[in-house]
Design an enzyme around this catalytic site. Structure first.
Site, mmCIF file in Angstrom:
data_model
loop_
_atom_site.group_PDB
_atom_site.id
_atom_site.type_symbol
_atom_site.label_atom_id
_atom_site.label_comp_id
_atom_site.label_asym_id
_atom_site.label_seq_id
_atom_site.Cartn_x
_atom_site.Cartn_y
_atom_site.Cartn_z
ATOM 1 N N THR A 97 0.875 -1.185 0.000
ATOM 2 C CA THR A 97 0.000 0.000 0.000
ATOM 3 C C THR A 97 0.906 1.228 0.000
ATOM 4 O O THR A 97 1.369 1.644 -1.067
ATOM 5 C CB THR A 97 -0.955 -0.006 1.214
ATOM 6 O OG1 THR A 97 -0.204 -0.201 2.415
ATOM 7 C CG2 THR A 97 -1.986 -1.112 1.075
ATOM 8 N N LYS A 144 3.879 -6.891 4.311
ATOM 9 C CA LYS A 144 3.621 -5.517 3.894
ATOM 10 C C LYS A 144 3.175 -4.711 5.101
ATOM 11 O O LYS A 144 2.681 -5.263 6.093
ATOM 12 C CB LYS A 144 2.588 -5.437 2.778
ATOM 13 C CG LYS A 144 1.167 -5.857 3.119
ATOM 14 C CD LYS A 144 0.326 -4.896 3.902
ATOM 15 C CE LYS A 144 0.253 -3.522 3.257
ATOM 16 N NZ LYS A 144 -0.590 -2.628 4.143
ATOM 17 N N THR A 172 0.102 -8.848 13.123
ATOM 18 C CA THR A 172 0.901 -7.842 12.431
ATOM 19 C C THR A 172 0.155 -7.401 11.199
ATOM 20 O O THR A 172 -0.996 -7.730 11.007
ATOM 21 C CB THR A 172 2.256 -8.404 11.993
ATOM 22 O OG1 THR A 172 2.995 -7.357 11.378
ATOM 23 C CG2 THR A 172 2.079 -9.518 10.958
ATOM 24 N N ASN A 212 0.062 11.026 6.005
ATOM 25 C CA ASN A 212 -1.208 10.629 6.609
ATOM 26 C C ASN A 212 -2.245 11.739 6.660
ATOM 27 O O ASN A 212 -3.367 11.509 7.115
ATOM 28 C CB ASN A 212 -0.957 10.056 8.002
ATOM 29 C CG ASN A 212 -0.382 8.664 7.902
ATOM 30 O OD1 ASN A 212 -1.024 7.777 7.369
ATOM 31 N ND2 ASN A 212 0.844 8.492 8.363
ATOM 32 N N SER A 271 -5.852 6.773 3.394
ATOM 33 C CA SER A 271 -5.281 5.424 3.286
ATOM 34 C C SER A 271 -5.701 4.633 4.502
ATOM 35 O O SER A 271 -6.261 5.172 5.439
ATOM 36 C CB SER A 271 -3.761 5.475 3.185
ATOM 37 O OG SER A 271 -3.223 6.140 4.304
#
Lengths: 398, 398
Positions: A160, A183, A194, A393, A398
């Site tokens: 991502t 990832k 995780t 951010n 996202s």
């Protein structure tokens, strides 16, 4: 526990390094950018043992709810993963979409949907474009390959905000191998899980052993990576074991190999975290217990004032002392030692050395806190809080 | 509880508004900038009732350790406060310095050191320049005055990264008054205390009533302000009651007035927080308990991904759902509603309205989360995570 030296881990190969696995990564059109966004990993056996660790977030994405059911039997033939959408907070329709994706994979491979785990990552709260996902599954099934490029394509398709794919492989001298990809660049504070990671091995292993080995490996690696304290709705770590090598390692050997591969992948996640300019390792030792060491190290690693100071290359140990003090760990202020990059700045709870002697110009910063109370030790991997993190951010969803 | 309307709180006067108090603020030379850095507030009685709430941080600054002892008797004649240094993590010498400061105040005023509380704020881990502090005490004692300018000077002398002094006053129709000042712009996550605040009243009140009223007022105001999740080593809220009005309010009236003044001061702290561009009020209702509401609201208010999204005026409710989900509060994902600035974006755990309909261009953002489980409600005041916050906390030691 038999530990395997990290130097034996290489990053050239991933999930297709062990025998018995094929993989693919394709551009299904889920992402507007037309980048790779759908990955498939298939275990061709002879064994289909599997284990998994999932997010403890009470708000779980549809693919997590599905995969938890699938993994109950500790068997898995395939995992399909997509980036471009988390399929979280999507209600019954989101769960139906996950189910349909598993059915599509099952039909393409001639197996059952119950043999297929699903993982998703991306924006929360939006439905996936299912036409693209289902066509992508067919394309991925056609592209399955046991070679190195196929493993790399799969590792790339789950990215991502990651800027590079993350793979790791450990080849054990006894003839079996562990490989994997992961990832994740933000919303990383796993706590029993995780971001997405798929591990493969050609070792012959039963379900209970695989489960115990994976949990122990995750506990001391991915669980101790904390970029921003934000636990995702989609965290999943999967282990697929094909048995294709015929070798049956001791449980401790398997745990050691998995731990080495997970530790290497966690370090790669740390190095590529959103906005990272400093890789910070916070070690707490001398704690009353290992749990206390984890709590204290995690509190320091999450503290915005510590993270901004280190972004500014300022060895502001007072902020570290304050964070240790408000952590849930038992602390005796008069026994508190704090060292940064090897220089003890605070001893017995008060200043010890002029902080101008600490060099923080490099990318790696080692913070060591000694509580002087016992033998509990733990290290949390984190990063600084930089303008880049805020930019990444705040400017993009996202 | 008798609540007093916030509209009756004004910000023109502070600690000298109630009868029986004098104050001063001087430039003692503790700060290199030569700004005001030492404040003194004196209660001339006839009563000397007092109460206090302190940080729960296990690492406590020397002035906190001193003032905790002094307040054990719930009596206080004076409080001396300095900015320019926290006197935390300074060992026995730091404690001696606090004691010497109290002795100096006592000598100047003809009272005992045990009648004097001390508060400090600034960088952790450095000793105060005691020559400057002690000379400053003499200067402040000479400057003591019951007027409005003296109260403002005291409120100004405690500022660190604050850009404006914060004062509030409530004049009760029954003839008694509550006044106060507060400081703090970062390292704000009080949890049973707050940054430095001094409240005064000319009401006639006994120690137990004052203590109970202050704790209740702090619990629902300063305790619910959380700028960056970092609890300070020096947080202190003091209440001094002179009895000079002769009026003896009902405990509930006193609690209401203190709550109104504390709420106003907390709002001023929020508005002047480090790097603030958005004032965010996170309300959680429908929680199984008030504690659950506080936990869930605090987790959302601390989440870096929520705070950066709102800095970017992005109504990213998925990040709010994820934060609620990893909070310690009980959550049923299928009952979760989330509204931002009055628009319900998530209902029953899934998307409800196109998020482009939310206008986040203003400075104030109201986030309302309904857990649908009970009647527990709480609001946490916080701010966004901006480039300004990172800049302020990385470029300067504080």
């Amino acid at each position: 526990m038999t530990m395997v030296a990290e130097s034996t881990v290489d990053r050239e190969f991933g999930v297709t390094a062990p025998a018995g696995f094929r993989a693919a990564g394709v551009a299904a059109g889920i992402k507007a950018s037309r980048a790779l966004d759908l990955a498939l990993v298939v275990n061709d056996g002879p064994s289909d043992t599997a284990a998994a660790v999932f997010t403890r977030n009470q708000v779980k994405a549809a693919p997590v709810l599905w995969s938890q059911q699938v993994l109950a039997g500790r068997r898995l033939r395939a995992v399909v993963l997509n980036s471009g959408g988390a399929n979280a907070c999507t209600g019954p329709k989101g769960f139906q979409d996950t189910h349909a994706t598993a059915e599509k994979v099952a039909a393409a491979l001639g197996i059952g949907a119950i043999d297929v785990a699903v993982c998703s990552t991306g924006l929360i709260g939006e439905l996936l474009p299912m036409d693209a996902v289902l066509c992508g599954v067919d394309a991925a099934a056609s592209a399955l390959d046991a070679g190195r490029e196929a493993g790399l394509a799969a590792a790339t398709a789950v990215m991502t905000t990651d800027t590079v794919p993350k793979q790791a492989t450990l080849r054990h001298p006894d003839g079996w191998t562990v490989g994997g990809f992961a990832k994740g660049a933000g919303m990383i504070a796993p706590s029993m899980a995780t971001m997405l990671a798929v591990l493969t091995t050609d070792a012959l292993v039963d379900g209970a052993t695989a489960d115990a080995a994976l949990r122990e490996a995750v506990r001391t690696t991915f669980d101790r990576l904390d970029i921003d304290g934000s636990m995702s709705t989609n965290d999943t770590v999967l282990l697929l074991a094909s048995g294709a090598s015929g070798a049956q390692p001791e449980p401790a050997e398997l745990t050691g190999a998995l731990t080495a591969v997970c530790a290497d992948l966690a370090a790669q996640l740390q190095a590529d975290a959103e906005g990272v300019t400093k890789e910070i390792n916070v070690t707490v030792r001398g704690a009353a217990s290992e749990d206390d060491a984890v709590h204290a190290a995690r509190t320091v690693a999450r503290d915005s004032l510590v993270k901004t100071a280190l972004f500014g290359s300022d060895p502001n140990w007072g902020r570290i002392a304050a964070a240790v003090g408000y952590s849930p760990a038992r602390v005796d202020p008069d026994r508190l030692d704090i060292a940064i990059n090897g220089v003890t700045l605070c001893r017995g709870g008060t200043f010890a050395t002029d902080r101008s002697t600490v060099d923080l110009s490099g990318r790696t910063i080692e913070v060591v806190v000694d509580l002087g109370l016992g033998s509990g030790t733990a290290t949390i991997l984190t990063t600084d809080l930089s303008h880049g993190y805020v930019e990444e951010n705040s400017a993009y969803s996202s």
